[in-house]
Design a protein around this motif. Structure first.
Motif, PDB file in Angstrom:
ATOM      1  N   ASN A 130     -21.367 -11.554 -26.814  1.00 57.72           N
ATOM      2  CA  ASN A 130     -21.122 -12.993 -26.757  1.00 57.72           C
ATOM      3  C   ASN A 130     -19.648 -13.262 -27.048  1.00 57.72           C
ATOM      4  O   ASN A 130     -19.084 -12.684 -27.981  1.00 57.72           O
ATOM      5  CB  ASN A 130     -21.971 -13.721 -27.801  1.00 57.72           C
ATOM      6  CG  ASN A 130     -23.450 -13.438 -27.647  1.00 57.72           C
ATOM      7  OD1 ASN A 130     -23.887 -12.979 -26.602  1.00 57.72           O
ATOM      8  ND2 ASN A 130     -24.218 -13.707 -28.687  1.00 57.72           N
ATOM      9  N   HIS A 131     -19.043 -14.141 -26.261  1.00 58.17           N
ATOM     10  CA  HIS A 131     -17.627 -14.453 -26.419  1.00 58.17           C
ATOM     11  C   HIS A 131     -16.803 -13.160 -26.490  1.00 58.17           C
ATOM     12  O   HIS A 131     -16.195 -12.830 -27.507  1.00 58.17           O
ATOM     13  CB  HIS A 131     -17.392 -15.307 -27.665  1.00 58.17           C
ATOM     14  CG  HIS A 131     -18.282 -16.517 -27.739  1.00 58.17           C
ATOM     15  ND1 HIS A 131     -18.241 -17.503 -26.778  1.00 58.17           N
ATOM     16  CD2 HIS A 131     -19.234 -16.894 -28.615  1.00 58.17           C
ATOM     17  CE1 HIS A 131     -19.132 -18.431 -27.087  1.00 58.17           C
ATOM     18  NE2 HIS A 131     -19.750 -18.092 -28.186  1.00 58.17           N
ATOM     19  N   PRO A 132     -16.795 -12.400 -25.406  1.00 60.76           N
ATOM     20  CA  PRO A 132     -16.219 -11.043 -25.426  1.00 60.76           C
ATOM     21  C   PRO A 132     -14.723 -11.021 -25.715  1.00 60.76           C
ATOM     22  O   PRO A 132     -13.977 -11.882 -25.265  1.00 60.76           O
ATOM     23  CB  PRO A 132     -16.522 -10.517 -24.028  1.00 60.76           C
ATOM     24  CG  PRO A 132     -16.717 -11.731 -23.179  1.00 60.76           C
ATOM     25  CD  PRO A 132     -17.338 -12.750 -24.079  1.00 60.76           C
ATOM     26  N   ILE A 133     -14.318 -10.019 -26.463  1.00 62.90           N
ATOM     27  CA  ILE A 133     -12.902  -9.735 -26.725  1.00 62.90           C
ATOM     28  C   ILE A 133     -12.431  -8.751 -25.643  1.00 62.90           C
ATOM     29  O   ILE A 133     -12.949  -7.628 -25.576  1.00 62.90           O
ATOM     30  CB  ILE A 133     -12.703  -9.120 -28.119  1.00 62.90           C
ATOM     31  CG1 ILE A 133     -13.279 -10.004 -29.213  1.00 62.90           C
ATOM     32  CG2 ILE A 133     -11.215  -8.808 -28.362  1.00 62.90           C
ATOM     33  CD1 ILE A 133     -12.501 -11.260 -29.484  1.00 62.90           C
ATOM     34  N   PRO A 134     -11.476  -9.106 -24.818  1.00 62.02           N
ATOM     35  CA  PRO A 134     -11.021  -8.173 -23.775  1.00 62.02           C
ATOM     36  C   PRO A 134     -10.009  -7.168 -24.328  1.00 62.02           C
ATOM     37  O   PRO A 134      -9.246  -7.471 -25.254  1.00 62.02           O
ATOM     38  CB  PRO A 134     -10.363  -9.094 -22.758  1.00 62.02           C
ATOM     39  CG  PRO A 134      -9.842 -10.247 -23.565  1.00 62.02           C
ATOM     40  CD  PRO A 134     -10.829 -10.432 -24.701  1.00 62.02           C
ATOM     41  N   PRO A 135      -9.973  -5.956 -23.762  1.00 62.23           N
ATOM     42  CA  PRO A 135      -8.934  -4.997 -24.166  1.00 62.23           C
ATOM     43  C   PRO A 135      -7.585  -5.413 -23.613  1.00 62.23           C
ATOM     44  O   PRO A 135      -7.503  -6.271 -22.717  1.00 62.23           O
ATOM     45  CB  PRO A 135      -9.420  -3.687 -23.557  1.00 62.23           C
ATOM     46  CG  PRO A 135     -10.208  -4.104 -22.367  1.00 62.23           C
ATOM     47  CD  PRO A 135     -10.873  -5.406 -22.731  1.00 62.23           C
ATOM     48  N   ILE A 136      -6.554  -4.797 -24.140  1.00 59.75           N
ATOM     49  CA  ILE A 136      -5.199  -5.039 -23.614  1.00 59.75           C
ATOM     50  C   ILE A 136      -5.035  -4.210 -22.352  1.00 59.75           C
ATOM     51  O   ILE A 136      -5.275  -2.993 -22.358  1.00 59.75           O
ATOM     52  CB  ILE A 136      -4.151  -4.645 -24.663  1.00 59.75           C
ATOM     53  CG1 ILE A 136      -4.341  -5.490 -25.945  1.00 59.75           C
ATOM     54  CG2 ILE A 136      -2.742  -4.817 -24.097  1.00 59.75           C
ATOM     55  CD1 ILE A 136      -3.523  -5.009 -27.107  1.00 59.75           C
ATOM     56  N   PRO A 137      -4.650  -4.812 -21.241  1.00 57.59           N
ATOM     57  CA  PRO A 137      -4.547  -4.047 -19.982  1.00 57.59           C
ATOM     58  C   PRO A 137      -3.515  -2.934 -20.079  1.00 57.59           C
ATOM     59  O   PRO A 137      -2.495  -3.052 -20.771  1.00 57.59           O
ATOM     60  CB  PRO A 137      -4.099  -5.107 -18.957  1.00 57.59           C
ATOM     61  CG  PRO A 137      -4.477  -6.410 -19.572  1.00 57.59           C
ATOM     62  CD  PRO A 137      -4.354  -6.247 -21.046  1.00 57.59           C
ATOM     63  N   LEU A 138      -3.819  -1.842 -19.404  1.00 56.88           N
ATOM     64  CA  LEU A 138      -2.894  -0.721 -19.346  1.00 56.88           C
ATOM     65  C   LEU A 138      -1.640  -1.133 -18.576  1.00 56.88           C
ATOM     66  O   LEU A 138      -1.718  -1.668 -17.475  1.00 56.88           O
ATOM     67  CB  LEU A 138      -3.566   0.473 -18.666  1.00 56.88           C
ATOM     68  CG  LEU A 138      -2.703   1.720 -18.465  1.00 56.88           C
ATOM     69  CD1 LEU A 138      -2.345   2.323 -19.813  1.00 56.88           C
ATOM     70  CD2 LEU A 138      -3.429   2.732 -17.598  1.00 56.88           C
TER      71      LEU A 138
END
Length: 461
Positions: A450-458
């Motif tokens: 829920n309310h996802p935390i996205p990773p930092i893009p490569l």
């Protein structure tokens, strides 16, 4: 996305739990969330029964290009978003609970409900920082912060977690605590479940056998008077008192007690860590208003699970929430004007009194150390006709807008049930740190929540 039958058969042979695909007769039941208004459409649903099952399922998802969404009860499923190419991992069969009365600790598996914890803890004279609903999952509630009946004294439940056991996106089993995987331990306590699949948590219990608690009922038409008096009363109480002011329209359903069925009430709920004499003194100003019913008394701490009268079976609903920085009479009036119009009445509107320990960040806190707003507003409406949902949502948003002038500029993750950006819930520094933890443990963004935390893009050079 469809999975080959032989792949599913192989998966079924490798886990103790069940695997359900869209071709199975029980597909609709398997994919159901607690909120029946959430139409979950994953690729496959799995019901692990042990940690080894979770490891196998996460590795299977990685091998087949699937994401993994772990879900205990599905109370906040609408905030999860689409489940395209996703394995929905439902932990409801993992409900083990162990109480250590000497250490005052509980260890609970991922599918445990609060009702699984409060009774065995109370048998040892201990209280958990449980939520208002007995059927809410312990893990999801805690990962989002955890707003308990005892929270003005002890703060958010997440900050009393002592260890979290997980399976990471690459299938590793880890135990995160104050000395191991401390970044993950920090992120999971208030940052939600985006970082790994939680299989168990361990948390502190508190030495309370009884509390002075109950509800005072008034006619709905006295809402302005009662809620205004209650709000002024909250300014006088110590941190041992948590309370809720609410309006509640009970449906005419057989499961509703006859004396409440079809009734419309203004209700004040009071929970005090106090003996009978002090409790009677505390509620005297509210009793002076002349309630039609008053259940306030010294009760076993486990009985708090029934105080809020939340439904205990899945149902379809929509909701909205707000966190005012203050609640003057004008704000109460605006809230009620939006909730009760000539065309529509919201069946449930509540205001929770926060402040005290809720607003204090303790040493070693997680991603959400405190909630700075003194009040939490939450409103909901039962969905009986899908065609009416747009009008219901519009009214809920008008209610939020009605108190926007007093908005504290913060929101509580567990009470926001629509998909909004996770950055809504954190300051910029905390959000950046959460994204760093996500990248460290799940750079491929396999684990969703829920309310996802996205990773930092490569960054490609």
């Amino acid at each position: 996305m469809l999975l080959a039958a032989d792949s599913l058969d192989l998966l079924r042979s490798r886990i103790a739990g069940d695997v359900v695909s869209p071709d199975d007769a029980n597909w609709d039941r398997a994919r159901q969330a607690w909120n029946l208004a959430a139409d979950q459409q994953p690729t496959v649903v799995a019901f692990p029964e042990r940690v080894d099952d979770v490891v196998t399922l996460v590795r299977f998802a990685a091998d087949h290009g699937l994401r993994v969404a772990a879900q205990g009860t599905g109370h906040n499923a609408s905030a999860l978003g689409p489940l395209t190419a996703t394995l929905l991992l439902k932990t409801e069969r993992m409900r083990g609970v162990a109480i250590d009365p000497q250490a005052r600790l509980a260890r609970v598996e991922a599918g445990a409900l609060w009702q699984d914890v409060t009774a065995p803890a109370a048998a040892h004279g201990l209280a958990a920082l449980a939520g208002s609903s007995p059927d809410v999952g312990v893990v999801g509630y805690t990962l989002g912060g955890g707003m308990s009946w005892l929270g003005r004294r002890y703060g958010l439940a997440a900050n009393h977690v002592t260890a979290i056991e997980v399976v990471t996106a690459d299938g590793r089993r880890l135990r995160a605590d104050a000395e191991h995987h401390t970044d993950l331990f920090w992120a999971l306590r208030g940052g939600g479940g985006s970082f790994a699949v939680v299989t168990a948590i361990e948390f502190r219990l508190f030495p309370h056998r009884e509390v002075f608690a109950g509800a005072l009922f008034f006619p709905l038409e006295r809402a302005r008077e009662v809620l205004g008096t209650w709000r002024r009363w909250t300014e006088t109480v110590p941190d041992t008192v948590t309370s809720v002011g609410r309006t509640l329209l009970f449906p005419t359903l057989p499961e509703v007690p006859e004396h409440l069925r079809g009734g419309a009430f203004t209700i004040v709920e009071v929970i005090a860590l106090a003996d009978a004499a002090d409790g009677e003194h505390l509620v005297a100003p509210l009793r002076a208003l002349g309630p039609t019913s008053d259940t306030c008394a010294l009760i076993p701490v486990a009985a708090l699970q029934q105080l809020h009268m939340d439904p205990e079976e899945p149902m379809p609903y929509v909701s909205a929430s707000a966190m005012p920085r203050e609640l003057p009479d004008a704000a109460v009036d605006a809230l009620l004007d939006a909730a009760f119009t000539a065309d529509r009445q919201l069946p449930m509107v509540e205001i929770r009194h926060l402040g005290a320990a809720f607003a204090t960040t303790p040493p070693g806190a997680g991603a959400v150390g405190s909630l700075p707003a003194p009040f939490q507003v939450f409103a909901g409406d039962l969905v009986t006709d899908p065609a009416a949902v747009p009008a219901q949502r519009a009214q809920l948003q008008r209610l939020v807008q009605a108190v926007a002038a007093w908005d504290a500029g913060t929101r509580y993750l567990n009470f926001v049930e629509d998909p909004v950006p996770a950055s809504t819930f954190f300051d910029a520094q905390t959000y950046a740190r959460l994204r760093g933890v996500k990248t460290r443990y799940d750079a491929s963004d396999r684990i969703m929540a829920n309310h996802p935390i996205p990773p930092i893009p490569l960054q490609l050079s």
